[in-house]
Design an enzyme around this catalytic site. Structure first.
Site, PDB file in Angstrom:
ATOM      1  N   GLU A 108       0.843  -1.204   0.000  1.00  0.00           N
ATOM      2  CA  GLU A 108       0.000   0.000   0.000  1.00  0.00           C
ATOM      3  C   GLU A 108       0.876   1.251   0.000  1.00  0.00           C
ATOM      4  O   GLU A 108       2.090   1.198   0.115  1.00  0.00           O
ATOM      5  CB  GLU A 108      -0.895   0.026   1.250  1.00  0.00           C
ATOM      6  CG  GLU A 108      -2.330  -0.428   1.013  1.00  0.00           C
ATOM      7  CD  GLU A 108      -3.176   0.632   0.314  1.00  0.00           C
ATOM      8  OE1 GLU A 108      -2.607   1.665  -0.128  1.00  0.00           O
ATOM      9  OE2 GLU A 108      -4.400   0.433   0.186  1.00  0.00           O
ATOM     10  N   ARG A 127      -8.183   1.120  13.125  1.00  0.00           N
ATOM     11  CA  ARG A 127      -6.754   1.385  12.949  1.00  0.00           C
ATOM     12  C   ARG A 127      -6.601   2.467  11.898  1.00  0.00           C
ATOM     13  O   ARG A 127      -7.498   2.699  11.071  1.00  0.00           O
ATOM     14  CB  ARG A 127      -5.989   0.133  12.535  1.00  0.00           C
ATOM     15  CG  ARG A 127      -6.278  -0.366  11.113  1.00  0.00           C
ATOM     16  CD  ARG A 127      -5.193  -1.326  10.661  1.00  0.00           C
ATOM     17  NE  ARG A 127      -5.450  -1.948   9.364  1.00  0.00           N
ATOM     18  CZ  ARG A 127      -5.183  -1.386   8.180  1.00  0.00           C
ATOM     19  NH1 ARG A 127      -4.680  -0.158   8.139  1.00  0.00           N
ATOM     20  NH2 ARG A 127      -5.431  -2.028   7.055  1.00  0.00           N
ATOM     21  N   ASN A 180      -5.308   4.085   8.490  1.00  0.00           N
ATOM     22  CA  ASN A 180      -5.213   3.465   7.175  1.00  0.00           C
ATOM     23  C   ASN A 180      -4.478   4.384   6.215  1.00  0.00           C
ATOM     24  O   ASN A 180      -3.340   4.762   6.455  1.00  0.00           O
ATOM     25  CB  ASN A 180      -6.623   3.118   6.676  1.00  0.00           C
ATOM     26  CG  ASN A 180      -6.621   2.216   5.465  1.00  0.00           C
ATOM     27  OD1 ASN A 180      -5.873   1.234   5.428  1.00  0.00           O
ATOM     28  ND2 ASN A 180      -7.440   2.521   4.486  1.00  0.00           N
ATOM     29  N   GLU A 234     -16.945  -2.659   9.924  1.00  0.00           N
ATOM     30  CA  GLU A 234     -17.654  -2.125   8.757  1.00  0.00           C
ATOM     31  C   GLU A 234     -18.828  -1.245   9.167  1.00  0.00           C
ATOM     32  O   GLU A 234     -19.771  -1.034   8.400  1.00  0.00           O
ATOM     33  CB  GLU A 234     -18.099  -3.241   7.802  1.00  0.00           C
ATOM     34  CG  GLU A 234     -16.939  -3.983   7.160  1.00  0.00           C
ATOM     35  CD  GLU A 234     -17.369  -4.862   6.001  1.00  0.00           C
ATOM     36  OE1 GLU A 234     -18.581  -4.880   5.686  1.00  0.00           O
ATOM     37  OE2 GLU A 234     -16.497  -5.505   5.402  1.00  0.00           O
ATOM     38  N   ASN A 265      -9.973   5.960   2.466  1.00  0.00           N
ATOM     39  CA  ASN A 265      -8.976   5.538   1.489  1.00  0.00           C
ATOM     40  C   ASN A 265      -8.799   6.612   0.419  1.00  0.00           C
ATOM     41  O   ASN A 265      -9.591   7.553   0.318  1.00  0.00           O
ATOM     42  CB  ASN A 265      -9.422   4.238   0.806  1.00  0.00           C
ATOM     43  CG  ASN A 265      -8.540   3.066   1.164  1.00  0.00           C
ATOM     44  OD1 ASN A 265      -7.331   3.213   1.320  1.00  0.00           O
ATOM     45  ND2 ASN A 265      -9.135   1.891   1.307  1.00  0.00           N
ATOM     46  N   ASP A 276      -9.817   1.842  -3.925  1.00  0.00           N
ATOM     47  CA  ASP A 276      -8.805   1.835  -2.858  1.00  0.00           C
ATOM     48  C   ASP A 276      -7.980   3.120  -2.982  1.00  0.00           C
ATOM     49  O   ASP A 276      -8.539   4.199  -3.085  1.00  0.00           O
ATOM     50  CB  ASP A 276      -7.958   0.563  -2.969  1.00  0.00           C
ATOM     51  CG  ASP A 276      -7.322   0.159  -1.650  1.00  0.00           C
ATOM     52  OD1 ASP A 276      -6.839   1.037  -0.917  1.00  0.00           O
ATOM     53  OD2 ASP A 276      -7.297  -1.051  -1.346  1.00  0.00           O
TER      54      ASP A 276
END
Length: 294
Positions: free
Chosen positions: A21, A104, A106, A125, A151, A201
């Site tokens: 990532e 967490r 991201n 979610e 994201n 993403d």
């Protein structure tokens, strides 16, 4: 109308990352930095030599940005920290969402003014995730709430629009962005992918204002014009495409991270290069990766 284009795609690093990532281009050293989230690694890749090394930072690491000479700022599980890329030393800065163990940190990225933006994700979610902005004066600001997986952050070339993807919702949002204050307002849906089987993403933006979004479970990167219309689809040989950034001295090489986490043995055999780092030469110039200004 969208085109499916087969740019010459190169597997530049057989990394087999669990969750590659957050790639950024360091223009001072001509290096790509990227993370393998679940393996707690910050990678440093030299395209000129093909050499890759990594730092074990001892925690989940979701995002990075350059922060001066030989230093990165990192979003770890529940705090920000600096990484010295000469010594590997990790220096904590402050905690974020330590009271939310199901969350967490991201994806994250610096804006053109040098402020570090970080989103969180909720493992349940449920809309318990948030977006933060960390400024050079050490102040932390809550910029958005009610997200599930924050994201794909990015800013338009004229710095008037901020983009943010919420992956489970299959949407990329646009906001009005005030480059002086760093404030965002007027959220609207920029791209709606709820009719698709994949999820947006990480993303990057080129100098023409087009958005290049990596598609988790989509085997591709999709390029959207500033109106949110799909104009290009780049196929990859792996399903879990996670993020991308422009690099190279001319900022025309698109580097793409991928993942292997959660794939079955049969799926790995079908997409053997999952988790590797890919690159392709484009015909456009990207925007740079911005530095944390402190």
């Amino acid at each position: 109308m969208s085109q499916i284009v087969q740019y010459p795609l190169h597997n530049v690093l057989e990394a087999r990352a669990r969750l590659g990532e957050g790639p950024i281009w360091d223009s001072t050293q001509n290096l790509i930095y990227w993370v393998d989230i679940y393996n707690h690694r910050v990678h440093q890749f030299d395209p000129a030599t093909g050499k890759n090394c990594f730092f074990d930072v001892g925690d989940v690491v979701g995002a990075i940005a350059t922060a001066g000479a030989d230093r990165l700022i990192m979003a770890l599980r529940h705090h920000l920290a600096f990484l010295n890329t000469q010594t590997g030393e990790v220096t904590p800065i402050l905690e974020i969402e330590a009271n939310l163990p199901e969350n967490r940190l991201n994806d994250g990225k610096c804006d053109p003014q040098g402020r570090f933006w970080i989103g969180s994700m909720s493992s349940s979610e449920k809309p318990h995730a948030n977006l933060y902005r960390y400024d050079a004066d050490g102040s932390l600001h809550v910029m958005e709430t009610g997200l599930t997986i924050s994201n794909g952050l990015g800013w338009s070339p004229d710095q008037k629009t901020f983009y943010l993807a919420d992956s489970p919702h299959q949407k990329i949002y646009a906001y009005d962005f005030d480059s002086v204050t760093g404030n965002i307002i007027n959220r609207r849906t920029f791209v709606d992918l709820t009719h698709e089987s994949f999820h947006p993403d990480g993303l990057t933006i080129d100098s023409q204002g087009n958005i290049w979004s990596a598609m988790w479970d989509g085997w591709c990167v999709i390029r959207f014009n500033p109106k949110g219309e799909e104009i290009l689809r780049i196929n990859l040989p792996v399903p879990l495409v996670t993020s991308c950034t422009f690099g190279g001295k001319d900022l025309q090489t698109l580097y793409i991270t991928t993942a292997s986490v959660g794939l079955s043995q049969a799926e790995i055999e079908k997409s053997f290069y999952s988790g590797d780092l890919f690159a392709l030469q484009t015909d456009v110039t990207g925007l740079p990766s911005y530095n944390f200004d402190k």
